[in-house]
Enzyme design. Structure first.
Site, mmCIF file in Angstrom:
data_model
loop_
_atom_site.group_PDB
_atom_site.id
_atom_site.type_symbol
_atom_site.label_atom_id
_atom_site.label_comp_id
_atom_site.label_asym_id
_atom_site.label_seq_id
_atom_site.Cartn_x
_atom_site.Cartn_y
_atom_site.Cartn_z
ATOM 1 N N ASP A 105 0.873 -1.118 0.044
ATOM 2 C CA ASP A 105 -0.140 0.065 -0.111
ATOM 3 C C ASP A 105 0.834 1.166 0.177
ATOM 4 O O ASP A 105 1.476 1.704 1.085
ATOM 5 C CB ASP A 105 -0.959 0.160 1.200
ATOM 6 N N ASP A 289 -1.731 5.469 -5.392
ATOM 7 C CA ASP A 289 -1.905 4.372 -4.400
ATOM 8 C C ASP A 289 -2.129 3.069 -4.849
ATOM 9 O O ASP A 289 -3.405 2.560 -5.443
ATOM 10 C CB ASP A 289 -3.356 4.947 -3.503
#
Length: 456
Positions: A105, A289
């Site tokens: 992440d 992201d």
């Protein structure tokens, strides 16, 4: 599950290895066959729950000295989970080392794994046992995470962490021992790959420790993600690409972070849909992201996007904030961040089907706090490029995918499994001990993002 692969000696990866970029013709404009995949084992209701969770979680997520032995490089193979819903890699914690699968992440900065005392709420996910590690340090920092759909309790700790042939002593992370709702194997946690300023644990992220210590040949990491959502024979777990802790020579289009590094955010300067320009306000920024499946933006911009697609309309129920459009429509989107223009394949624009004729688009409405990026660019875009995250100067770069990377999409093969490799370089995390404060805001977002793709 993923092997922790190491390098016993220095070498430079071939320019076309492991999805690394090459100086080849751009993939923008390349035709990608769009095959409609049957929704089994997820039905429309489950996809709707995922859509709602992703929307709500993203709003939460964005509301608010070292010693070096030698320089080197390494890579970590990735797994594509649930038809491009999430991507995980592996690392090892403790002495002796135990491997864990963790969501990768770039939109957060804390590492957390479930602990051995987690019990039934963690299901069969492998767990970290502090008593089994001779290098474990309990920081006695209590953690209580409250969020809309449940909670997670745990505490801060430090231990030896290994990944891709690198070892960091006294790396900070969070041990979660109570979670609700339950987790799903094989993933045991999440690895935050953003900057230290976002780390509510008060610890420097693993990647930043390595980059700042002159351990890597190049102070950056690159990511290549595969596509399986348009493969009618895809399984729930497929080979997912690679995380390279090195960057091979190639043409990289770098865009500097315009302020203090926190998220990997860069200017979003232009967008076209079906050949028509979408108005982007001056100063607009976008967070890159890997932990977000789709793409989020301001409501007015999302409305303008779907205005270019005939017969599209706002979705309802679980899909509120998303839009539906005819599955028979091929949607072409291009983005620019101030440099080159990059295309999103029609296969990635379609998130899922809501009926035999209607699809749900990957772009959805979400508001973020003042000061946070107004756009969140997730995997629906990142599958189309090779992405590079550079330490100094802080910047994000994109490159055309190599022919080998393109051929991996839908190719199938053996899913990587987590194993323990041999360390080629070691450093010690000498960042300050974590501040003793609750981690609720940040780790609530982490867990929500994690549960969005794992708990359905």
């Amino acid at each position: 599950m993923i092997p922790l692969i190491f390098l016993a000696s220095f070498f430079v990866l071939p320019a076309d290895a492991f999805g690394a970029p090459t100086d080849v013709a751009p993939v923008s404009g390349q035709t990608i066959s769009l095959l409609r995949r049957n929704q089994s084992p997820r039905d429309v209701t489950e996809w709707g729950a995922l859509a709602r969770s992703q929307r709500d979680n993203l709003i939460v997520k964005y509301s608010g000295s070292q010693t070096t032995q030698k320089r080197s490089s390494g890579y970590n193979l990735i797994v594509d989970q649930l038809y491009d819903s999430s991507y995980y890699g592996s690392l090892a914690i403790g002495t002796p080392a135990v491997s864990f699968d963790v969501i990768l992440d770039t939109g957060s900065s804390d590492l957390w794994v479930v602990g051995s005392s987690c019990g039934t709420s963690c299901g069969s996910s492998p767990s970290y046992n502090p008593s089994s590690s001779s290098t474990f340090q309990n920081l006695s920092t209590p953690l209580n995470i409250q969020y809309n759909a449940g909670y997670a309790d745990g505490y801060g700790a430090q231990d030896m962490v290994q990944m891709a042939g690198f070892s960091v002593s006294s790396q900070g992370f969070v041990i979660v021992d109570v979670v609700s709702p339950n987790l799903t194997s094989p993933v045991s946690g999440l690895l935050g790959l953003a900057w230290e300023s976002l780390a509510y644990s008060g610890q420097m992220p693993l990647w930043q420790t390595l980059a700042s210590s002159n351990t890597w040949d190049s102070a950056l990491f690159g990511v290549q993600l595969t596509r399986y959502k348009n493969d009618s024979t895809a399984q729930q777990l497929e080979p997912g690409g690679v995380l390279n802790m090195v960057c091979t020579p190639a043409s990289i289009d770098y865009i500097d972070i315009p302020g203090t590094p926190s998220y990997w955010y860069i200017p979003l300067t232009s967008m076209t849909v079906q050949g028509s320009s979408i108005s982007i306000a001056s100063g607009t920024t976008a967070a890159i992201d890997t932990g977000t499946t789709n793409i989020a933006g301001p409501a007015s911009s999302i409305q303008a996007i779907y205005a270019q697609i005939p017969n599209s309309q706002p979705a309802t129920g679980e899909y509120a904030g998303y839009y539906s459009f005819p599955c028979s429509t091929t949607v072409n989107v291009e983005l620019s961040f101030g440099g080159a223009t990059w295309s999103i394949s029609p296969a990635d624009f379609s998130f899922t089907q809501s009926s035999s004729t209607e699809c749900i688009g990957a772009f959805f409405e979400a508001s973020t706090d003042t000061g946070s990026p107004s756009w969140i660019i997730g995997d629906a875009f990142l599958k189309n490029v090779y992405s590079v995250f550079r330490y100094n100067p802080p910047s994000v770069g994109f490159a055309n995918l190599s022919s080998i990377a393109i051929a991996e999409n839908g190719a199938g093969g053996t899913v990587p499994s987590a194993t323990i490799g041999t360390v080629s370089a070691s450093v010690t995390n000498t960042s300050d001990a974590p501040h003793r404060h609750a981690l609720s805001a940040s780790l609530s977002a982490l867990f929500l993002a994690f549960s969005a793709v794992l708990l359905l």
